[in-house]
Design an enzyme around this catalytic site. Structure first.
Site, short mmCIF file in Angstrom:
data_model
loop_
_atom_site.label_atom_id
_atom_site.label_comp_id
_atom_site.label_asym_id
_atom_site.label_seq_id
_atom_site.Cartn_x
_atom_site.Cartn_y
_atom_site.Cartn_z
N ASN A 133 -8.23 4.02 8.58
CA ASN A 133 -7.68 2.87 9.29
C ASN A 133 -7.91 2.92 10.80
O ASN A 133 -7.91 1.91 11.46
CB ASN A 133 -6.18 2.74 9.00
CG ASN A 133 -5.45 4.05 9.08
OD1 ASN A 133 -5.80 5.02 8.39
ND2 ASN A 133 -4.46 4.12 9.94
N CYS A 145 1.01 1.87 13.11
CA CYS A 145 2.29 2.36 12.62
C CYS A 145 2.91 3.38 13.56
O CYS A 145 4.11 3.58 13.56
CB CYS A 145 2.13 2.98 11.25
SG CYS A 145 0.94 2.13 10.23
N GLY A 177 0.80 -1.22 0.00
CA GLY A 177 0.00 0.00 0.00
C GLY A 177 0.84 1.27 0.00
O GLY A 177 0.60 2.20 -0.76
N THR A 178 1.85 1.29 0.84
CA THR A 178 2.69 2.49 0.95
C THR A 178 3.34 2.82 -0.39
O THR A 178 3.36 3.98 -0.81
CB THR A 178 3.78 2.27 2.02
OG1 THR A 178 3.12 1.98 3.27
CG2 THR A 178 4.66 3.50 2.20
N THR A 202 12.26 -7.33 -10.51
CA THR A 202 11.67 -8.64 -10.79
C THR A 202 10.36 -8.78 -10.02
O THR A 202 10.30 -8.50 -8.83
CB THR A 202 12.66 -9.76 -10.39
OG1 THR A 202 13.88 -9.56 -11.09
CG2 THR A 202 12.11 -11.14 -10.72
N GLN A 235 -7.82 0.14 3.30
CA GLN A 235 -8.71 -0.45 4.32
C GLN A 235 -10.01 -0.95 3.70
O GLN A 235 -10.90 -1.41 4.41
CB GLN A 235 -9.03 0.59 5.41
CG GLN A 235 -7.90 0.85 6.38
CD GLN A 235 -7.62 -0.32 7.32
OE1 GLN A 235 -8.49 -1.11 7.63
NE2 GLN A 235 -6.39 -0.42 7.77
C1 LIG Z 1 -2.08 -0.28 5.94
C2 LIG Z 1 -2.42 0.97 5.27
C3 LIG Z 1 -1.51 1.58 4.40
C4 LIG Z 1 -0.11 1.04 4.17
O1 LIG Z 1 -0.14 -0.18 3.50
P1 LIG Z 1 1.15 -1.16 3.55
O2 LIG Z 1 0.74 -2.32 2.68
O3 LIG Z 1 1.36 -1.52 4.97
O4 LIG Z 1 2.28 -0.42 2.97
C5 LIG Z 1 -1.89 2.76 3.80
N1 LIG Z 1 -3.09 3.29 4.02
C6 LIG Z 1 -4.00 2.74 4.85
C7 LIG Z 1 -5.32 3.37 5.04
C8 LIG Z 1 -3.69 1.56 5.50
O5 LIG Z 1 -4.57 1.01 6.32
#
Ligand SMILES: *Cc1c(COP(=O)(O)O)cnc(C)c1O
Length: 417
Positions: A162, A360, A79-80, A258, A200
């Protein structure tokens, strides 16, 4: 301390908004690609081509769920990274084409993955506006429209929060921005692209990008019973995007390196499972959550709910997401006079896993920016607990948590006095 209560042998995991366990079906789908099928999808012989096929198949599945063309899906390492690619990708493409920096709008309750990208851009000279939310944690259209400037090039609003689970009116924002963009063409103003952080949303919400009206959508595997460090960015055809990782040219040049074939196969499988069970699971979780919430608000004095109260909402299949205002698995409460972190450690002693603020930031002592944005005082932010249910959460588990929390609250408040 609570002598007459024995911790259960099996962990009661109520932190599914931080991450979820891997679904056994997903594990089974992944396994061949961690063992025999180890080929590089770029290799031309059979072993490599089998990996390429698996990757193409995963891309088609993800595209299907997002109502997108497979070419509009970029696989990433979570996600990040998807969020970084969306925000920096749009910003860099604009800078390159216009030789200047622009303006970006987002909200005060975004995940740090968004907020910290915007901070970095601000340091480079970009203008950033973070709009407020109302007391339920919802971005209001009026606030958003007021924030739009001539040089606005991106709006980034998360799909679901989140910490407090609030669901934002993404499709309305998408429509409004589309209308604005039509008038901006005539005025020769830059088009405003629309990104949503959907990390989320994968379990409970509709991810059809055409319904949402987004140009970019970030999703990941870690919160949907899939593998961690794998995700995707949907990029609508025609959206100008610069890569942020350069190299071998994989993912049509948008994300070199990759490919994570195993992770991607697992991610696609997890998304499909989530979609298949979505409607039934939303009803089950909402019932479980609402019952627990009603009980806890009744049995423990001075507890307040953070975010929208969705107990009165009756799921309506005709509405997008059944008309939900809050993720059906999310509980976020402030327990007066009790430090959330203290409660967390006691609960861990009873084999119950919950979180305070966002996972986090749990190593930092800062109060949650999300709870503060609701207009609540700092002490409410420090006394907040998030319980996020999951597909393995049972009513028996929640009954036990209620018993422990009731006694624990009484004890901790007695000690405080
Ligand atoms: C968990 C989360 C992220 C980050 O995702 P990762 O896969 O941990 O990098 C970003 N935004 C929200 C709303 C999240 O819940």
């Amino acid at each position: 301390m609570l002598q007459n209560i024995k911790p259960p042998k099996k962990l009661i995991y109520l932190d599914n908004a931080a991450t979820t366990p891997l679904d056994p079906v997903v594990l089974k789908a992944i396994q061949p690609y961690l063992t025999n099928e180890y080929g590089n999808p770029s290799s031309l012989y059979k072993l490599g081509q089998k990996s390429a096929e698996a990757l193409a198949d995963a891309r088609e599945k993800v595209a299907g769920i997002l109502s997108a063309n497979p070419k509009e899906i970029i696989f990433t390492a979570g996600g990040t990274e998807s969020i970084n690619l969306a925000i920096f990708g749009i910003a860099r493409a604009y800078e390159l084409a216009h030789k200047k920096k622009g303006h970006i709008i987002s909200s005060r309750i975004e995940h740090h993955a968004v907020l910290d990208c915007l901070d970095a851009l601000k340091q480079e000279g970009w203008e950033i506006t973070l709009v407020n939310v109302n007391k339920d944690g919802v971005v209001e259209m009026g606030e958003l429209e007021k924030a739009v400037k001539k040089n606005t090039v991106l709006v980034s609003i998360m799909y679901a929060n989140n910490e407090i689970g609030t669901i934002q009116p993404i499709s309305e924002i998408g429509k409004r921005l589309a209308g604005l963009n039509r008038t901006r063409i005539n005025k020769k103003l830059p088009r405003i692209y629309f990104h949503s952080d959907g990390c989320q949303a994968g379990n409970s919400l509709d991810l059809s990008t055409n319904k949402l009206g987004v140009d970019l959508l970030s999703i990941n595997g870690s919160k949907i019973y899939g593998p961690k460090q794998v995700g995707a960015l949907y990029v609508k055809a025609g959206t100008p995007l610069r890569p942020i990782i350069f190299g071998g040219g994989q993912e049509r040049n948008f994300r070199s390196g990759t490919e994570n074939v195993a992770g991607t196969v697992g991610f696609a499988t997890a998304l499909e499972l989530a979609k298949k069970n979505r409607e039934k699971e939303n009803v089950r979780l909402k019932n479980l959550r609402d019952t627990f919430l009603t009980k806890i608000l009744k049995s423990i004095p001075d507890i307040s709910l953070n975010g929208a109260d969705d107990r009165i909402t009756k799921l309506n299949p005709k509405l997008l997401n059944g008309g939900l205002k809050r993720l059906p698995n999310n509980i976020n409460i402030s327990i007066k006079d009790i430090e959330g972190e203290v409660a967390l450690f006691y609960l861990d002693g009873y084999n119950i896993a919950v979180s305070t603020g966002s996972a986090c930031s749990s190593s930092s002592p800062d109060p949650s920016h999300v709870i503060l944005a609701l207009g609540k005082p700092q002490k409410d932010a420090f006394s907040s607990l998030r319980l996020s249910l999951g597909k393995y959460t049972s009513k028996a588990e929640l009954d036990y948590v209620l018993t422990v929390l009731t006694i624990l609250t009484k004890e901790l408040r007695r000690i405080e006095k």
